[in-house]
Design a protein around this motif. Structure first.
Motif, PDB file in Angstrom:
ATOM      1  N   THR A  20       0.837  -1.203   0.000  1.00  0.00           N
ATOM      2  CA  THR A  20       0.000   0.000   0.000  1.00  0.00           C
ATOM      3  C   THR A  20       0.866   1.246   0.000  1.00  0.00           C
ATOM      4  O   THR A  20       1.891   1.298   0.680  1.00  0.00           O
ATOM      5  CB  THR A  20      -0.900   0.009   1.259  1.00  0.00           C
ATOM      6  OG1 THR A  20      -1.717  -1.165   1.245  1.00  0.00           O
ATOM      7  CG2 THR A  20      -1.781   1.247   1.296  1.00  0.00           C
ATOM      8  N   LYS A  21       0.441   2.238  -0.783  1.00  0.00           N
ATOM      9  CA  LYS A  21       1.109   3.536  -0.759  1.00  0.00           C
ATOM     10  C   LYS A  21       0.066   4.631  -0.628  1.00  0.00           C
ATOM     11  O   LYS A  21      -0.873   4.688  -1.421  1.00  0.00           O
ATOM     12  CB  LYS A  21       1.895   3.757  -2.059  1.00  0.00           C
ATOM     13  CG  LYS A  21       2.610   5.090  -2.110  1.00  0.00           C
ATOM     14  CD  LYS A  21       3.819   5.111  -1.198  1.00  0.00           C
ATOM     15  CE  LYS A  21       4.345   6.496  -0.950  1.00  0.00           C
ATOM     16  NZ  LYS A  21       5.559   6.477  -0.104  1.00  0.00           N
ATOM     17  N   ARG A  22       0.211   5.445   0.400  1.00  0.00           N
ATOM     18  CA  ARG A  22      -0.694   6.584   0.564  1.00  0.00           C
ATOM     19  C   ARG A  22       0.096   7.879   0.509  1.00  0.00           C
ATOM     20  O   ARG A  22       1.208   7.959   1.030  1.00  0.00           O
ATOM     21  CB  ARG A  22      -1.425   6.482   1.908  1.00  0.00           C
ATOM     22  CG  ARG A  22      -2.683   5.620   1.834  1.00  0.00           C
ATOM     23  CD  ARG A  22      -3.543   5.741   3.068  1.00  0.00           C
ATOM     24  NE  ARG A  22      -2.990   5.007   4.199  1.00  0.00           N
ATOM     25  CZ  ARG A  22      -3.217   3.723   4.445  1.00  0.00           C
ATOM     26  NH1 ARG A  22      -3.987   3.023   3.647  1.00  0.00           N
ATOM     27  NH2 ARG A  22      -2.671   3.135   5.479  1.00  0.00           N
ATOM     28  N   ALA A  25      -4.039  11.555   2.624  1.00  0.00           N
ATOM     29  CA  ALA A  25      -5.246  10.733   2.748  1.00  0.00           C
ATOM     30  C   ALA A  25      -5.516   9.945   1.477  1.00  0.00           C
ATOM     31  O   ALA A  25      -6.371   9.065   1.453  1.00  0.00           O
ATOM     32  CB  ALA A  25      -6.442  11.622   3.068  1.00  0.00           C
ATOM     33  N   PHE A  26      -4.748  10.264   0.410  1.00  0.00           N
ATOM     34  CA  PHE A  26      -5.007   9.644  -0.893  1.00  0.00           C
ATOM     35  C   PHE A  26      -4.268   8.313  -1.017  1.00  0.00           C
ATOM     36  O   PHE A  26      -3.071   8.228  -0.733  1.00  0.00           O
ATOM     37  CB  PHE A  26      -4.569  10.595  -2.000  1.00  0.00           C
ATOM     38  CG  PHE A  26      -4.782  10.043  -3.374  1.00  0.00           C
ATOM     39  CD1 PHE A  26      -6.034  10.088  -3.961  1.00  0.00           C
ATOM     40  CD2 PHE A  26      -3.727   9.469  -4.075  1.00  0.00           C
ATOM     41  CE1 PHE A  26      -6.232   9.574  -5.221  1.00  0.00           C
ATOM     42  CE2 PHE A  26      -3.918   8.956  -5.344  1.00  0.00           C
ATOM     43  CZ  PHE A  26      -5.174   9.010  -5.916  1.00  0.00           C
ATOM     44  N   THR A  27      -4.999   7.270  -1.427  1.00  0.00           N
ATOM     45  CA  THR A  27      -4.377   5.954  -1.584  1.00  0.00           C
ATOM     46  C   THR A  27      -4.018   5.716  -3.045  1.00  0.00           C
ATOM     47  O   THR A  27      -4.905   5.584  -3.888  1.00  0.00           O
ATOM     48  CB  THR A  27      -5.330   4.850  -1.083  1.00  0.00           C
ATOM     49  OG1 THR A  27      -5.691   5.152   0.266  1.00  0.00           O
ATOM     50  CG2 THR A  27      -4.648   3.493  -1.137  1.00  0.00           C
ATOM     51  N   ASP A  30      -3.351   0.277  -3.423  1.00  0.00           N
ATOM     52  CA  ASP A  30      -4.247  -0.199  -2.380  1.00  0.00           C
ATOM     53  C   ASP A  30      -4.128  -1.703  -2.167  1.00  0.00           C
ATOM     54  O   ASP A  30      -4.777  -2.497  -2.845  1.00  0.00           O
ATOM     55  CB  ASP A  30      -5.688   0.188  -2.761  1.00  0.00           C
ATOM     56  CG  ASP A  30      -6.655   0.008  -1.607  1.00  0.00           C
ATOM     57  OD1 ASP A  30      -6.188  -0.369  -0.507  1.00  0.00           O
ATOM     58  OD2 ASP A  30      -7.849   0.249  -1.797  1.00  0.00           O
ATOM     59  N   THR A  66       3.904   2.364   2.636  1.00  0.00           N
ATOM     60  CA  THR A  66       3.024   2.845   3.708  1.00  0.00           C
ATOM     61  C   THR A  66       2.546   1.676   4.564  1.00  0.00           C
ATOM     62  O   THR A  66       2.525   1.759   5.783  1.00  0.00           O
ATOM     63  CB  THR A  66       1.794   3.572   3.124  1.00  0.00           C
ATOM     64  OG1 THR A  66       2.241   4.560   2.200  1.00  0.00           O
ATOM     65  CG2 THR A  66       0.990   4.248   4.219  1.00  0.00           C
TER      66      THR A  66
END
Ligand code: ATP
Ligand code: MG
Lengths: 316, 255
Positions: A20-22, A25-27, A30, A66
């Motif tokens: 996961t990479k954010r 607040a934006f992913t 996922d 993340t």
């Protein structure tokens, strides 16, 4: 199936679980899962903003993960970044060549970052310039090179440390067909030499040519995975009938193509009918009194898979 | 260590392509300033009351300019070229795809600026000697003082540069930072001439300490306690700037 992990098989070169990479607040990526086996050519396909580059940058150990698990060459990027990067070659989406140095110096200084001796860095630089057919430009500045030459130089630079794993983010975007074929040829030769390739692309033919296996990404998730052939078999029919109607006619097509094919896809400029027998569909269309301007039957391609999965054409 | 040196090597490689042009300017600036201000204006100053202790104005001014040269060189080297490598040419991003890390980049870049400062201030010192303005045998240590003055600016300004996405902020640094410091930190006249309220502000600036240290060394007036205070301020500001640069560079380069 290549790349599948099972007991006794060697560890995959890249192993991701719930990756996961954010950004705030934006992913952007996922919780994706994938493995890349040694010697394989593995592709990421997806529309703009799908999260391909974000994924590549995490694999390249330049962007922190993340959440989730990522192992590259069996090591953890969070703790072993420099050790992993020492064995990677990276072609970023955006060229980052040094405009203040010559073509050859760009390669030599890069070799120095990998701790090569000056003599060795120079020897490899010249061999690589020869490989990408830029030897005659060795002493020129980078700025005046054409886009395709810069891309080739970036690829040469990524090879200076003789990487085991080569990460290529849209390696041929912006190149003319001839330059693309030249690059495919180079990449194919590298693969033959045992270099593992991970690449992203917007070009279906590129994916079909180069990739043993690929995943389609859309909106930060992986929506399909397999070899190009498997994906075509799984997601689309054998053939596609492409119909073009005179301008304005498509509005009253509503319902009139129903039942002629497994699936009908209406694009702004044409209608696609997915069917295993294209010729039969052409006949059926005419039987319903429809008069398309042109009707073309062709084999399904990854492009169709892509359209089916993401609802978008590849190059938008 | 090895990786930091690779970053220095990179900077040297780039510099090798442009050093001829900069060398001329490096010579010209001290000659012009010492000629016009030191001897031209200095002639007036010396004819009136003169400076305390009967020091000729040119001898007073020269070490101040030496330290100020360190500051100005550092301010330039830690703004535009750094911005270029972070934002415009993405040179650091390319380095980070190799075993080189963010700390190597910050340390290597600062070490290179330190090397440039030694070069520039050595040339300046050579001009001082040629004009007979180095009056103490330990005046040569002024090169170290001026280099340290430069580093005390280079480190924090590098940290600032990494927070910027374009070069608009640099104007403010030069106009409201470097220029007033150049004029009011004791380079041209003793800070005791400033309004009493402003004097403590001058004492807080690295420029004041760099100028005072270089001047004490050049005039043979250095005392150990004073020199240690000046050194501590310069080293302290450099260290704080470096710590900040580690953070801001990471924020700018690792996303
Ligand atoms: N540094 C960043 N800060 C904030 N958002 C980002 C950052 N980098 C990428 N994104 C966002 O993450 C999403 C995925 O971007 P990414 O570059 O991974 O897409 P991509 O699949 O490579 O697209 P393309 O085909 O256009 O290259 C996008 O919405 C993008 O705006
Ligand atoms: Mg991308």
């Amino acid at each position: 199936m290549p790349g599948r992990m099972s007991r006794g098989e060697p560890l995959p070169l890249v192993h991701a679980r719930g990756l996961t990479k954010r950004f705030g607040a934006f992913t952007a990526v996922d919780a994706i899962d994938f493995d890349v086996a040694r010697g394989e050519a593995f592709g990421f396909l997806g529309p703009n903003g799908a999260g391909k580059t974000s994924t590549m940058r995490m694999i390249g150990c330049v962007s922190p993960v993340t959440a989730g698990t990522l192992r590259v060459l069996g090591l953890d990027p969070a703790t072993d970044g420099p050790r992993i990067r020492a064995r990677l070659g990276v072609v970023p989406q955006q060229d980052s060549l040094d405009m203040e140095l010559t073509v050859r110096e760009n390669l030599v200084i890069y070799g120095r970052y990998f701790d090569l001796s000056r003599a060795e860095a120079r020897r490899r630089a010249d061999a690589l310039l020869d490989f990408v057919q830029l030897l005659d430009r060795a002493d020129s500045q980078v700025e005046p090179l054409s886009g395709g030459m810069k891309r080739r130089l970036t690829i040469a630079r990524a090879l200076i440390n003789e990487p085991e794993l080569l990460l290529l983010d849209e390696p041929t975007t912006g190149l003319d067909p001839q330059a693309r074929h030249l690059l495919w040829d180079k990449l194919y030769r590298l693969k033959q030499e045992g270099v593992t390739l991970v690449l992203t692309t917007h070009y279906m033919d590129e994916a079909e040519q180069l990739c043993d296996r690929l995943v389609v990404m859309d909106k930060a998730k992986i929506v399909a995975e397999g070899s190009p052939r498997q994906l075509i078999e799984r997601y689309v029919t054998r053939e596609v009938l492409e119909l073009r109607f005179p301008a304005g006619a498509s509005v009253d097509l509503d319902g009139r193509l129903e039942g002629l094919a497994e699936r009908v896809e209406q694009l702004p400029d044409r209608v696609l009918l997915y069917t295993d027998d294209g010729e039969a569909a052409v006949v059926a269309v005419h039987e319903r009194g429809l008069r398309p301007e042109s009707a073309l039957v062709r084999r399904s391609t990854l492009e169709d898979v892509f359209l089916r999965l993401t609802g978008r054409t590849l190059v938008d | 260590m090895g990786r930091t040196l690779r970053v220095v090597e990179y900077c040297a490689r780039v510099y090798r392509r442009s050093w001829r042009g900069t060398l001329f300017v490096t010579f010209l600036s001290p000659v012009l300033f010492l000629g016009a201000m030191g001897f031209g204006l200095g002639g007036f100053v010396d004819r009136s009351d003169g400076l305390p202790g009967g020091v000729p104005y040119a001898a007073f001014l020269a070490p101040g300019l030496l330290a100020a040269q360190g500051m100005q060189t550092a301010a330039f080297e830690s703004t535009y070229p750094i911005m270029g490598r972070i934002v415009w040419d993405r040179v650091y991003a390319a380095m980070l795809a190799t075993p080189i890390g963010v700390r190597d980049i910050v340390l290597g870049q600062l070490a290179w600026i330190g090397f440039r400062l030694v070069l520039v201030t050595s040339v300046f010192f050579g001009v001082m000697v040629a004009f007979g303005l180095a009056r103490s045998p330990i005046a040569v240590l002024g090169i170290g003082a001026a280099t340290l003055t430069g580093l005390a600016f280079a480190a924090p300004i590098m940290a600032f540069t990494a927070t910027q996405r374009n070069d608009q902020g640099f104007n403010a640094i030069f106009r409201f930072g470097i220029t007033p410091l150049f004029l009011f930190s004791g380079t041209f006249f003793p800070v005791e001439q400033l309004p009493t309220l402003l004097q403590p502000i001058a004492w807080l600036t690295p420029t004041y300490h760099g100028v005072a240290l270089a001047r004490d060394l050049a005039l043979g007036a250095a005392t150990l306690p004073a020199a240690l205070v000046h050194l501590a301020v310069l080293v302290g500001v450099t260290a704080a700037g470096l710590a900040a640069a580690f953070v801001t560079f990471r924020r700018a380069l690792v996303v």
